[in-house]
Design a protein around this motif. Structure first.
Motif, PDB file in Angstrom:
ATOM      1  N   ILE A 120       0.947   5.662  -0.393  1.00  0.00           N
ATOM      2  CA  ILE A 120       0.091   6.831  -0.201  1.00  0.00           C
ATOM      3  C   ILE A 120       0.915   8.090  -0.428  1.00  0.00           C
ATOM      4  CG2 ILE A 120       0.502   6.891   2.309  1.00  0.00           C
ATOM      5  CD1 ILE A 120      -2.498   7.480   2.617  1.00  0.00           C
ATOM      6  N   ARG A 164      -2.970   0.578  -4.064  1.00  0.00           N
ATOM      7  CA  ARG A 164      -2.601  -0.730  -3.526  1.00  0.00           C
ATOM      8  C   ARG A 164      -1.791  -1.488  -4.568  1.00  0.00           C
ATOM      9  NH1 ARG A 164      -4.930  -0.894   1.262  1.00  0.00           N
ATOM     10  NH2 ARG A 164      -6.681   0.526   1.526  1.00  0.00           N
ATOM     11  N   ASP A 212      -4.007   7.349  -2.870  1.00  0.00           N
ATOM     12  CA  ASP A 212      -3.322   6.119  -2.476  1.00  0.00           C
ATOM     13  C   ASP A 212      -3.468   5.072  -3.575  1.00  0.00           C
ATOM     14  OD1 ASP A 212      -5.880   4.895  -0.089  1.00  0.00           O
ATOM     15  OD2 ASP A 212      -6.020   5.521  -2.183  1.00  0.00           O
ATOM     16  N   ASN A 255       5.044  -7.112  12.188  1.00  0.00           N
ATOM     17  CA  ASN A 255       4.701  -5.781  12.661  1.00  0.00           C
ATOM     18  C   ASN A 255       4.439  -4.895  11.454  1.00  0.00           C
ATOM     19  OD1 ASN A 255       5.125  -6.288  15.460  1.00  0.00           O
ATOM     20  ND2 ASN A 255       7.308  -6.278  15.051  1.00  0.00           N
ATOM     21  N   ARG A 256       3.373  -4.101  11.534  1.00  0.00           N
ATOM     22  CA  ARG A 256       2.999  -3.269  10.401  1.00  0.00           C
ATOM     23  C   ARG A 256       3.601  -1.880  10.573  1.00  0.00           C
ATOM     24  NH1 ARG A 256      -3.302  -3.954  10.581  1.00  0.00           N
ATOM     25  NH2 ARG A 256      -2.867  -3.462  12.759  1.00  0.00           N
ATOM     26  N   LYS A 257       4.037  -1.336   9.479  1.00  0.00           N
ATOM     27  CA  LYS A 257       4.732  -0.069   9.545  1.00  0.00           C
ATOM     28  C   LYS A 257       4.401   0.776   8.328  1.00  0.00           C
ATOM     29  CE  LYS A 257       9.241   0.963  11.483  1.00  0.00           C
ATOM     30  NZ  LYS A 257      10.657   0.602  11.545  1.00  0.00           N
ATOM     31  N   LEU A 258       4.172   2.059   8.556  1.00  0.00           N
ATOM     32  CA  LEU A 258       4.030   3.008   7.457  1.00  0.00           C
ATOM     33  C   LEU A 258       5.320   3.814   7.425  1.00  0.00           C
ATOM     34  CD1 LEU A 258       1.922   3.976   5.350  1.00  0.00           C
ATOM     35  CD2 LEU A 258       1.295   5.754   6.977  1.00  0.00           C
ATOM     36  N   ILE A 259       6.073   3.648   6.359  1.00  0.00           N
ATOM     37  CA  ILE A 259       7.388   4.286   6.259  1.00  0.00           C
ATOM     38  C   ILE A 259       7.282   5.458   5.304  1.00  0.00           C
ATOM     39  CG2 ILE A 259       9.803   3.944   5.634  1.00  0.00           C
ATOM     40  CD1 ILE A 259       9.248   0.897   6.126  1.00  0.00           C
ATOM     41  N   TRP A 260       7.657   6.615   5.798  1.00  0.00           N
ATOM     42  CA  TRP A 260       7.556   7.832   5.003  1.00  0.00           C
ATOM     43  C   TRP A 260       8.888   8.158   4.344  1.00  0.00           C
ATOM     44  CZ3 TRP A 260       3.438  11.784   5.714  1.00  0.00           C
ATOM     45  CH2 TRP A 260       2.350  11.281   6.456  1.00  0.00           C
ATOM     46  N   TYR A 297       0.863  -1.182   0.000  1.00  0.00           N
ATOM     47  CA  TYR A 297       0.000   0.000   0.000  1.00  0.00           C
ATOM     48  C   TYR A 297       0.890   1.220   0.000  1.00  0.00           C
ATOM     49  CZ  TYR A 297      -3.336   3.463   1.854  1.00  0.00           C
ATOM     50  OH  TYR A 297      -4.125   4.564   2.053  1.00  0.00           O
ATOM     51  N   PHE A 327       3.543   1.012   3.021  1.00  0.00           N
ATOM     52  CA  PHE A 327       3.041   0.224   4.139  1.00  0.00           C
ATOM     53  C   PHE A 327       3.451  -1.221   3.935  1.00  0.00           C
ATOM     54  CE2 PHE A 327       0.295  -0.920   7.563  1.00  0.00           C
ATOM     55  CZ  PHE A 327      -0.254  -2.134   7.235  1.00  0.00           C
TER      56      PHE A 327
END
Lengths: 115, 115
Positions: free
Chosen positions: A34, A51, A49, A100-105, A32, A93
């Motif tokens: 964004i 997918r 966003d 473990n889920r992570k949103l990395i910018w 995912y 994402f």
């Protein structure tokens, strides 16, 4: 005009031109993505966003393209306007090995629109 | 359009002091998040919160940090004993649908300065 995202953090375009902001992501398991826009003194604002089961998605004046082969994401803004001047962040994402889920910018690309 | 609101906009605190950052998420949203952004660096995920408990947290979110939903509208981030490196913009976000892989609505942030 084009930028290469993290390697060229500033993009300057003429009003009315199309802008392309690029982003390279790191994790092939990311599913995912964004784009956020951050104007000076404000919080990030959701733009669009996508997918991983898609390679293109269009919004109003914006298009996101996803190339999973080379792990590349781009944001295209049509007919760029002065109000588009901001910092643009891509984020990915993914789940890591520990589930473990992570949103990395990303670091962001600053877009400056010249009148 | 409904907004996420954060107070104060700027908080100056002595090192070692406790600080509470406040957020009012969008009223029909059920999922809440805190992020921080050190000046010139990436936006970093801290914690997500749903149904009065933490859903996910990052390695940054250590024992010095806590979150709370003390009533039906506020969502707070507490830092127990602040350090110089806690100086950053702190953003609150909320979403109607669960998951880091969903669009989130951000507040305009609290700038925390630790002296």
């Amino acid at each position: 005009g084009e930028s290469v995202g993290l390697h060229l953090p500033t993009l300057s375009v003429q009003e009315g031109d199309n802008s392309i902001i690029n982003c390279a992501y790191s994790n092939s398991a990311s599913d995912y993505f964004i784009w956020y826009k951050q104007e000076s003194g404000k919080g990030p604002q959701f733009i669009i966003d996508i997918r991983s089961n898609m390679d293109k998605r269009q919004g109003q004046r914006v298009t996101v393209l996803l190339n999973k082969t080379v792990k590349h994401l781009s944001l295209q803004i049509a007919a760029t306007q002065p109000g588009d001047s901001a910092v643009y962040f891509c984020a990915e994402f993914a789940k890591n090995a520990g589930n473990n889920r992570k949103l990395i910018w990303g670091l962001g690309t600053s877009l400056a629109v010249n009148p | 359009e409904p907004e996420v609101t954060q107070t104060p906009s700027h908080q100056v605190t002595q090192m070692g002091q406790e600080v509470i950052l406040r957020c009012v998420p969008i009223s029909n949203h059920l999922y809440f998040y805190w992020y921080r952004q050190i000046l010139g660096q990436k936006v970093e995920f801290l914690v997500s919160f749903y149904n009065n408990e933490i859903s996910e947290k990052s390695e940054i979110f250590d024992d010095q940090f806590s979150v709370e939903r003390p009533d039906g509208s506020n969502f707070t981030l507490k830092i127990r004993s602040t350090k110089l490196e806690d100086s950053a913009m702190y953003f609150c976000a909320s979403s109607r649908v669960e998951g880091l892989n969903q669009p989130q609505h951000f507040g305009d942030g609290t700038r925390l300065s630790i002296l």
